[in-house]
Design a protein around this motif. Structure first.
Motif, PDB file in Angstrom:
ATOM      1  N   LYS A 116      26.831 -34.323  60.671  1.00 50.30           N
ATOM      2  CA  LYS A 116      25.688 -34.831  59.921  1.00 50.30           C
ATOM      3  C   LYS A 116      25.975 -36.286  59.517  1.00 50.30           C
ATOM      4  O   LYS A 116      27.085 -36.613  59.108  1.00 50.30           O
ATOM      5  CB  LYS A 116      25.517 -33.959  58.665  1.00 50.30           C
ATOM      6  CG  LYS A 116      24.304 -34.243  57.838  1.00 50.30           C
ATOM      7  CD  LYS A 116      24.042 -33.031  56.954  1.00 50.30           C
ATOM      8  CE  LYS A 116      24.134 -33.321  55.503  1.00 50.30           C
ATOM      9  NZ  LYS A 116      23.875 -32.194  54.641  1.00 50.30           N
ATOM     10  N   PRO A 117      24.984 -37.173  59.639  1.00 51.34           N
ATOM     11  CA  PRO A 117      25.205 -38.573  59.252  1.00 51.34           C
ATOM     12  C   PRO A 117      25.557 -38.685  57.763  1.00 51.34           C
ATOM     13  O   PRO A 117      25.048 -37.923  56.935  1.00 51.34           O
ATOM     14  CB  PRO A 117      23.861 -39.248  59.520  1.00 51.34           C
ATOM     15  CG  PRO A 117      23.125 -38.333  60.436  1.00 51.34           C
ATOM     16  CD  PRO A 117      23.652 -36.960  60.179  1.00 51.34           C
ATOM     17  N   ILE A 118      26.414 -39.611  57.435  1.00 53.29           N
ATOM     18  CA  ILE A 118      26.851 -39.806  56.053  1.00 53.29           C
ATOM     19  C   ILE A 118      25.658 -40.046  55.136  1.00 53.29           C
ATOM     20  O   ILE A 118      25.623 -39.574  54.005  1.00 53.29           O
ATOM     21  CB  ILE A 118      27.849 -40.979  55.969  1.00 53.29           C
ATOM     22  CG1 ILE A 118      29.152 -40.597  56.672  1.00 53.29           C
ATOM     23  CG2 ILE A 118      28.128 -41.371  54.524  1.00 53.29           C
ATOM     24  CD1 ILE A 118      30.178 -41.716  56.751  1.00 53.29           C
ATOM     25  N   GLU A 119      24.663 -40.768  55.628  1.00 49.91           N
ATOM     26  CA  GLU A 119      23.492 -41.093  54.817  1.00 49.91           C
ATOM     27  C   GLU A 119      22.732 -39.839  54.377  1.00 49.91           C
ATOM     28  O   GLU A 119      22.056 -39.843  53.358  1.00 49.91           O
ATOM     29  CB  GLU A 119      22.524 -42.008  55.582  1.00 49.91           C
ATOM     30  CG  GLU A 119      23.102 -43.360  55.957  1.00 49.91           C
ATOM     31  CD  GLU A 119      23.971 -43.313  57.207  1.00 49.91           C
ATOM     32  OE1 GLU A 119      23.785 -42.424  58.057  1.00 49.91           O
ATOM     33  OE2 GLU A 119      24.860 -44.173  57.311  1.00 49.91           O
ATOM     34  N   GLU A 173      28.938 -33.201  48.871  1.00 53.35           N
ATOM     35  CA  GLU A 173      29.639 -33.235  50.158  1.00 53.35           C
ATOM     36  C   GLU A 173      30.489 -34.497  50.279  1.00 53.35           C
ATOM     37  O   GLU A 173      31.631 -34.450  50.742  1.00 53.35           O
ATOM     38  CB  GLU A 173      28.631 -33.180  51.312  1.00 53.35           C
ATOM     39  CG  GLU A 173      27.950 -31.842  51.478  1.00 53.35           C
ATOM     40  CD  GLU A 173      26.843 -31.891  52.514  1.00 53.35           C
ATOM     41  OE1 GLU A 173      26.761 -30.932  53.302  1.00 53.35           O
ATOM     42  OE2 GLU A 173      26.076 -32.870  52.542  1.00 53.35           O
ATOM     43  N   LEU A 174      29.946 -35.615  49.853  1.00 53.79           N
ATOM     44  CA  LEU A 174      30.674 -36.880  49.936  1.00 53.79           C
ATOM     45  C   LEU A 174      31.924 -36.856  49.054  1.00 53.79           C
ATOM     46  O   LEU A 174      32.992 -37.319  49.467  1.00 53.79           O
ATOM     47  CB  LEU A 174      29.771 -38.048  49.530  1.00 53.79           C
ATOM     48  CG  LEU A 174      28.617 -38.340  50.488  1.00 53.79           C
ATOM     49  CD1 LEU A 174      27.696 -39.387  49.896  1.00 53.79           C
ATOM     50  CD2 LEU A 174      29.126 -38.770  51.848  1.00 53.79           C
ATOM     51  N   VAL A 189      30.308 -31.855  59.690  1.00 57.81           N
ATOM     52  CA  VAL A 189      30.841 -33.200  59.916  1.00 57.81           C
ATOM     53  C   VAL A 189      30.029 -34.001  60.931  1.00 57.81           C
ATOM     54  O   VAL A 189      30.217 -35.207  61.063  1.00 57.81           O
ATOM     55  CB  VAL A 189      32.324 -33.152  60.356  1.00 57.81           C
ATOM     56  CG1 VAL A 189      33.187 -32.631  59.233  1.00 57.81           C
ATOM     57  CG2 VAL A 189      32.506 -32.333  61.608  1.00 57.81           C
ATOM     58  N   MET A 200      24.158 -36.848  53.723  1.00 60.01           N
ATOM     59  CA  MET A 200      25.008 -35.915  52.995  1.00 60.01           C
ATOM     60  C   MET A 200      24.711 -35.981  51.500  1.00 60.01           C
ATOM     61  O   MET A 200      24.333 -37.024  50.978  1.00 60.01           O
ATOM     62  CB  MET A 200      26.485 -36.230  53.234  1.00 60.01           C
ATOM     63  CG  MET A 200      26.939 -35.925  54.629  1.00 60.01           C
ATOM     64  SD  MET A 200      28.706 -36.161  54.779  1.00 60.01           S
ATOM     65  CE  MET A 200      28.940 -35.663  56.472  1.00 60.01           C
ATOM     66  N   LEU A 202      34.558 -34.709  50.813  1.00 59.38           N
ATOM     67  CA  LEU A 202      35.151 -35.431  51.941  1.00 59.38           C
ATOM     68  C   LEU A 202      36.108 -36.518  51.445  1.00 59.38           C
ATOM     69  O   LEU A 202      37.178 -36.733  52.022  1.00 59.38           O
ATOM     70  CB  LEU A 202      34.059 -36.060  52.812  1.00 59.38           C
ATOM     71  CG  LEU A 202      33.260 -35.076  53.660  1.00 59.38           C
ATOM     72  CD1 LEU A 202      32.073 -35.774  54.297  1.00 59.38           C
ATOM     73  CD2 LEU A 202      34.140 -34.449  54.725  1.00 59.38           C
ATOM     74  N   GLU A 203      35.712 -37.196  50.383  1.00 59.86           N
ATOM     75  CA  GLU A 203      36.568 -38.241  49.829  1.00 59.86           C
ATOM     76  C   GLU A 203      37.877 -37.640  49.306  1.00 59.86           C
ATOM     77  O   GLU A 203      38.955 -38.191  49.504  1.00 59.86           O
ATOM     78  CB  GLU A 203      35.843 -38.975  48.704  1.00 59.86           C
ATOM     79  CG  GLU A 203      36.633 -40.143  48.162  1.00 59.86           C
ATOM     80  CD  GLU A 203      35.888 -40.919  47.096  1.00 59.86           C
ATOM     81  OE1 GLU A 203      36.431 -41.931  46.642  1.00 59.86           O
ATOM     82  OE2 GLU A 203      34.776 -40.505  46.717  1.00 59.86           O
TER      83      GLU A 203
END
Length: 61
Positions: free
Chosen positions: A7-10, A16-17, A5, A12, A20-21
């Protein structure tokens, strides 16, 4: 699946996204249901009181 968590969203991956969603949606929906539960209970109580008043008024006629 373990997601870092910090790690920057960009950076991922799409997988992983999506995970998380999915987690976020589940938690958001749970909180939404809990918040609105109290409102629903209050609304039901008011409706029952009004129904009781109408019933007594009709019986008095």
């Amino acid at each position: 699946m373990t997601i870092d968590v910090n790690k920057p969203i960009e950076n991922m991956t799409e997988e992983e996204l999506k995970e998380l969603e999915k987690i976020g949606k589940r938690e958001y929906d749970r909180e939404y249901r809990e918040r609105n539960r109290e409102k629903r209970l209050e609304s039901i109580r008011r409706s029952r009181i009004k129904k009781g008043i109408r019933t007594l008024q009709q019986e008095a006629r």
